[in-house]
Design a protein around this motif. Sequence first.
Motif, PDB file in Angstrom:
ATOM      1  N   GLY A 664       0.764  -1.146   0.044  1.00 45.35           N
ATOM      2  CA  GLY A 664      -0.066  -0.140  -0.111  1.00 45.35           C
ATOM      3  C   GLY A 664       0.851   1.474  -0.012  1.00 45.35           C
ATOM      4  N   GLY A 665       2.256   1.305  -0.099  1.00 45.06           N
ATOM      5  CA  GLY A 665       3.289   2.218   0.190  1.00 45.06           C
ATOM      6  C   GLY A 665       3.889   2.169   1.254  1.00 45.06           C
ATOM      7  N   THR A 666       4.905   3.434   1.294  1.00 47.02           N
ATOM      8  CA  THR A 666       5.809   3.389   2.319  1.00 47.02           C
ATOM      9  C   THR A 666       5.222   3.776   3.735  1.00 47.02           C
ATOM     10  N   ALA A 667       4.289   4.495   3.778  1.00 44.67           N
ATOM     11  CA  ALA A 667       3.819   4.873   5.043  1.00 44.67           C
ATOM     12  C   ALA A 667       2.875   3.845   5.391  1.00 44.67           C
ATOM     13  N   GLN A 668       2.086   3.297   4.513  1.00 38.05           N
ATOM     14  CA  GLN A 668       1.015   2.166   5.000  1.00 38.05           C
ATOM     15  C   GLN A 668       1.829   0.826   5.139  1.00 38.05           C
ATOM     16  N   PHE A 669       2.957   0.808   4.852  1.00 35.26           N
ATOM     17  CA  PHE A 669       3.772  -0.359   5.198  1.00 35.26           C
ATOM     18  C   PHE A 669       4.032  -0.598   6.425  1.00 35.26           C
ATOM     19  N   LEU A 670       4.303   0.604   7.189  1.00 29.36           N
ATOM     20  CA  LEU A 670       4.648   0.634   8.524  1.00 29.36           C
ATOM     21  C   LEU A 670       3.290   0.151   9.555  1.00 29.36           C
ATOM     22  N   LYS A 671       2.217   0.898   8.776  1.00 29.73           N
ATOM     23  CA  LYS A 671       1.040   0.595   9.768  1.00 29.73           C
ATOM     24  C   LYS A 671       0.365  -0.645   9.397  1.00 29.73           C
ATOM     25  N   GLN A 672       0.631  -1.111   8.334  1.00 33.98           N
ATOM     26  CA  GLN A 672      -0.019  -2.707   8.072  1.00 33.98           C
ATOM     27  C   GLN A 672       0.826  -3.856   8.849  1.00 33.98           C
ATOM     28  N   TYR A 673       2.222  -3.301   8.991  1.00 34.60           N
ATOM     29  CA  TYR A 673       3.253  -4.302   9.871  1.00 34.60           C
ATOM     30  C   TYR A 673       2.949  -4.324  11.174  1.00 34.60           C
ATOM     31  N   GLY A 674       2.028  -3.041  11.610  1.00 31.23           N
ATOM     32  CA  GLY A 674       1.679  -3.053  13.192  1.00 31.23           C
ATOM     33  C   GLY A 674       2.654  -2.041  13.775  1.00 31.23           C
ATOM     34  N   VAL A 675       2.270  -0.982  14.256  1.00 28.58           N
ATOM     35  CA  VAL A 675       2.908   0.152  14.408  1.00 28.58           C
ATOM     36  C   VAL A 675       4.019  -0.460  15.891  1.00 28.58           C
ATOM     37  N   ALA A 676       3.610  -0.938  16.836  1.00 25.72           N
ATOM     38  CA  ALA A 676       4.125  -1.321  17.813  1.00 25.72           C
ATOM     39  C   ALA A 676       5.535  -2.284  17.259  1.00 25.72           C
ATOM     40  N   LYS A 677       5.035  -3.336  16.373  1.00 22.64           N
ATOM     41  CA  LYS A 677       6.037  -4.544  15.987  1.00 22.64           C
ATOM     42  C   LYS A 677       7.020  -3.502  14.942  1.00 22.64           C
ATOM     43  N   ALA A 678       6.624  -2.661  14.244  1.00 25.97           N
ATOM     44  CA  ALA A 678       7.515  -1.729  13.378  1.00 25.97           C
ATOM     45  C   ALA A 678       8.492  -1.166  14.333  1.00 25.97           C
ATOM     46  N   ILE A 679       8.162  -0.402  15.307  1.00 24.96           N
ATOM     47  CA  ILE A 679       9.079   0.310  16.039  1.00 24.96           C
ATOM     48  C   ILE A 679      10.133  -0.670  16.513  1.00 24.96           C
ATOM     49  N   ALA A 680       9.631  -1.902  17.075  1.00 23.63           N
ATOM     50  CA  ALA A 680      10.679  -2.844  17.526  1.00 23.63           C
ATOM     51  C   ALA A 680      11.522  -3.490  16.618  1.00 23.63           C
ATOM     52  N   ARG A 681      11.260  -3.606  15.299  1.00 27.46           N
ATOM     53  CA  ARG A 681      12.068  -4.188  14.418  1.00 27.46           C
ATOM     54  C   ARG A 681      12.833  -3.099  13.943  1.00 27.46           C
ATOM     55  N   ALA A 682      12.663  -1.662  13.806  1.00 29.72           N
ATOM     56  CA  ALA A 682      13.413  -0.682  13.535  1.00 29.72           C
ATOM     57  C   ALA A 682      14.550  -0.476  14.393  1.00 29.72           C
ATOM     58  N   GLU A 683      14.109  -0.537  15.726  1.00 28.71           N
ATOM     59  CA  GLU A 683      15.102  -0.600  16.726  1.00 28.71           C
ATOM     60  C   GLU A 683      16.217  -1.906  16.675  1.00 28.71           C
ATOM     61  N   GLN A 684      15.583  -3.075  16.290  1.00 29.08           N
ATOM     62  CA  GLN A 684      16.591  -3.814  16.071  1.00 29.08           C
ATOM     63  C   GLN A 684      17.739  -3.785  15.000  1.00 29.08           C
ATOM     64  N   LEU A 685      17.125  -3.296  13.922  1.00 26.49           N
ATOM     65  CA  LEU A 685      18.023  -2.884  12.509  1.00 26.49           C
ATOM     66  C   LEU A 685      18.723  -1.759  12.985  1.00 26.49           C
ATOM     67  N   ALA A 686      18.357  -0.553  13.957  1.00 29.62           N
ATOM     68  CA  ALA A 686      19.382   0.231  14.178  1.00 29.62           C
ATOM     69  C   ALA A 686      20.478  -0.238  14.848  1.00 29.62           C
ATOM     70  N   ALA A 687      20.177  -0.976  15.915  1.00 23.77           N
ATOM     71  CA  ALA A 687      21.139  -1.605  16.718  1.00 23.77           C
ATOM     72  C   ALA A 687      22.327  -2.314  16.107  1.00 23.77           C
ATOM     73  N   GLN A 688      21.870  -3.004  14.878  1.00 22.31           N
ATOM     74  CA  GLN A 688      22.571  -3.695  14.184  1.00 22.31           C
ATOM     75  C   GLN A 688      23.195  -3.042  13.038  1.00 22.31           C
ATOM     76  N   HIS A 689      22.869  -2.002  12.367  1.00 20.68           N
ATOM     77  CA  HIS A 689      23.158  -1.234  11.132  1.00 20.68           C
ATOM     78  C   HIS A 689      23.240   0.298  10.988  1.00 20.68           C
ATOM     79  N   GLY A 690      22.964   0.909  12.271  1.00 22.73           N
ATOM     80  CA  GLY A 690      23.159   2.375  12.468  1.00 22.73           C
ATOM     81  C   GLY A 690      21.827   3.086  12.417  1.00 22.73           C
ATOM     82  N   ALA A 691      22.242   4.439  12.390  1.00 22.49           N
ATOM     83  CA  ALA A 691      21.210   5.610  12.687  1.00 22.49           C
ATOM     84  C   ALA A 691      20.259   5.591  11.637  1.00 22.49           C
ATOM     85  N   ARG A 692      20.344   4.991  10.399  1.00 23.11           N
ATOM     86  CA  ARG A 692      19.385   5.130   9.301  1.00 23.11           C
ATOM     87  C   ARG A 692      18.347   4.464   9.525  1.00 23.11           C
ATOM     88  N   PHE A 693      18.426   3.430  10.392  1.00 21.90           N
ATOM     89  CA  PHE A 693      17.293   2.632  10.890  1.00 21.90           C
ATOM     90  C   PHE A 693      16.509   3.255  12.239  1.00 21.90           C
TER      91      PHE A 693
END
Length: 703
Positions: A664-693
């Motif tokens: 549905g698009g880049t904004a909708q991707f985060l919402k359909q993923y589930g906002v809480a789950k998306a935040i948790a996944r982004a935090e994991q990716l940021a810890a592994q790969h840096g501030a761009r996540f």
Amino acid sequence: MSIDFQMDAQGVVTLSLDAPGQTINTMDAAFRASIAAVADRLEAERAQLRGVIIVSRKKTFFAGGDLDELRSIPADGAEAFFQMVETMKRHMRRIETLGVPVVACLNGAALGGGWEVALIAHHRIALDKDKRQFGLPEVSWGLLPGAGGISKMVRLLGLQAAFPYILESQQFSAREGMAAGLIHALAQDEADMLAQAQAYIAAHPASRQPWDEDGYKLPGGAPNHPKVAQMLSVAPAALYEKTRGNYPAPERALAAMVEGAQVDFSTALRIESRYFTELCVGQVAKNMIGTLFFSMNEIKAGASRPAGFDKCTVQKIGVLGAGMMGAGIAWAAASRGVRVVLKDVDLSAAERGKAYSAKLLAKQVEKGRKTQAEADAVLARIQTTASLPELAGCEIVIEAVFENRELKAQVTREVEAVLGAEALFASNTSTLPISELAAASQRPANFIGLHFFSPVDKMQLVEIIRGQRTSPASLARAYDFVQQIGKTPIVVNDGRGFFTSRVFGSYVNEGMAMLGEGIPPAMIEAAGLQAGMPVGPLAVTDEVSLSLCAHIAAEARAALGSAYLAHPADAVLARMLDEFGRQGRAAGGGFYDYPEGAKKQLWPGLAAFAQAGKALPAMQELIDRLLFVQALDTARCFDEGVLESERDANVGALLGIGFPAWTGGTAQFLKQYGVAKAIARAEQLAAQHGARFAVPNWLRQQA
């Protein structure tokens, strides 16, 4: 009632589709109640019934299903929804099995559920129009034709012949429908249609659907026919190559077609309903309907256009630069009736730009889409020149010169000197801030960004960039012009790379970062395709050119100074250019080699980035990185004020970047993923790969 019932003295009933209070007819609750009442009455009055004519009192015949209703079905609402669909189809089936002729008079578009209503009829008459306005677009929205469309189209055409209409959502005109056997007669006007309908009923006192006739056989053969079986053995693999498993609709539609072709008609309808229900309660259809239907319609209605300004129509524009982009813009305008002055530094270059339109027109004439006279008229609208004064009288001038701010400033000053005070000046830049470019203008309120996408003749999107001093009136005029030439506008605010180029850059940079980490290039490309992107990140970087990516990064470093954030892709780019001399496809090769007469292949020299003994990540990890990096940068665009509308973000992502439509698009991707789950996944990716996540504020606010 949304269906008016009138019986004449000869016993012919006219069913007039006329949803009260609506401009179109849809398959909503009122229609479902009406079709049940109509079926009851027709059966009750069967003794005097001689035939049925289905017409519409709207400008179109029938618009289709109620998509607002469909996208609101909860995940636990499958059973109730399935029963509702089955009940409606049962009433439609009662009408077509009355034993009397049923005729549909198609005065306008009949798409999706509208075509399925037309398929109730034994005989279909359409106005003789060249517009493609019939068909089953459901799969393109993440659904499938669930009101009999699959079962009937397969039985009318056969499995293979029905594929384009169902799996590819191919639409057709009245004449094309005639050639395929889907439309039975053409009429010049509505009176002619009704007269033909009456004549058909008089000549066919008893009438049934083809599949209800004794001895009916499926056209082309049943699924177990040797030729059909051979085709079906490879169809799922061919389909998966296109969908990568991200789009359930075409897979379920194929299953409904093949399974339904092996059973009786009633069972086929039930199979169709079950797959339809599964898709309707799923998330992918909701994502796609939300963006590709509702958001697109909001944009068409002017949702991002400033209010309070009259709609304007442009007669004449100028295009500066007759390269691939300028030539494409000239074609887009001239093909929609706008006169174009195509200027380049010398006349021969401008003529080469005009030749691009001539080439496109020649193809259209060859395919019968235009007459030679129509093609000549389009070409006549493009005036080539190397002279600045020829631009006088242009209402909009669009510069499409090289991405260099000094050059753009120079042409801005030169061109404004010959333009009227009200003329709009637009830059087609894809990365340079509009407000900075407008510094060269004497009329910054009339300066705006119009970012077209290549190739312009195929790409639907235009990103309108509002500079800091762009006036609302200028934005409204630009919006109107984009719609006038048949493109879809989104509106964003100024910023380096704006929205689409910036987020697209995050995709290609992530691919290069992966390469720098020693991840095999074939795995990187596979992850991009598996995610649903049209091209892998390394392949698309070659198309853009590595040298251009390096130029954009250098511009950003120069502009931002110490605020510039280094990216792991920078080192990969530098090595590819400086050490290996690989600049991209146009220069002979980049991440790929391009052997003459053979398919491109990954350059063996990329082995230089391999890291011995490195454990390979899971494919899903790479897919997440490629999708999240774009979605999170979109969220950052909201934080920075570049984006104001999720609608524009999602449509821009799908049409401009090629972000997977299933999301549905880049904004909708985060919402359909589930906002809480998306935040948790982004935090994991940021810890592994840096501030761009890192998690943007916008995403946290959604929680």
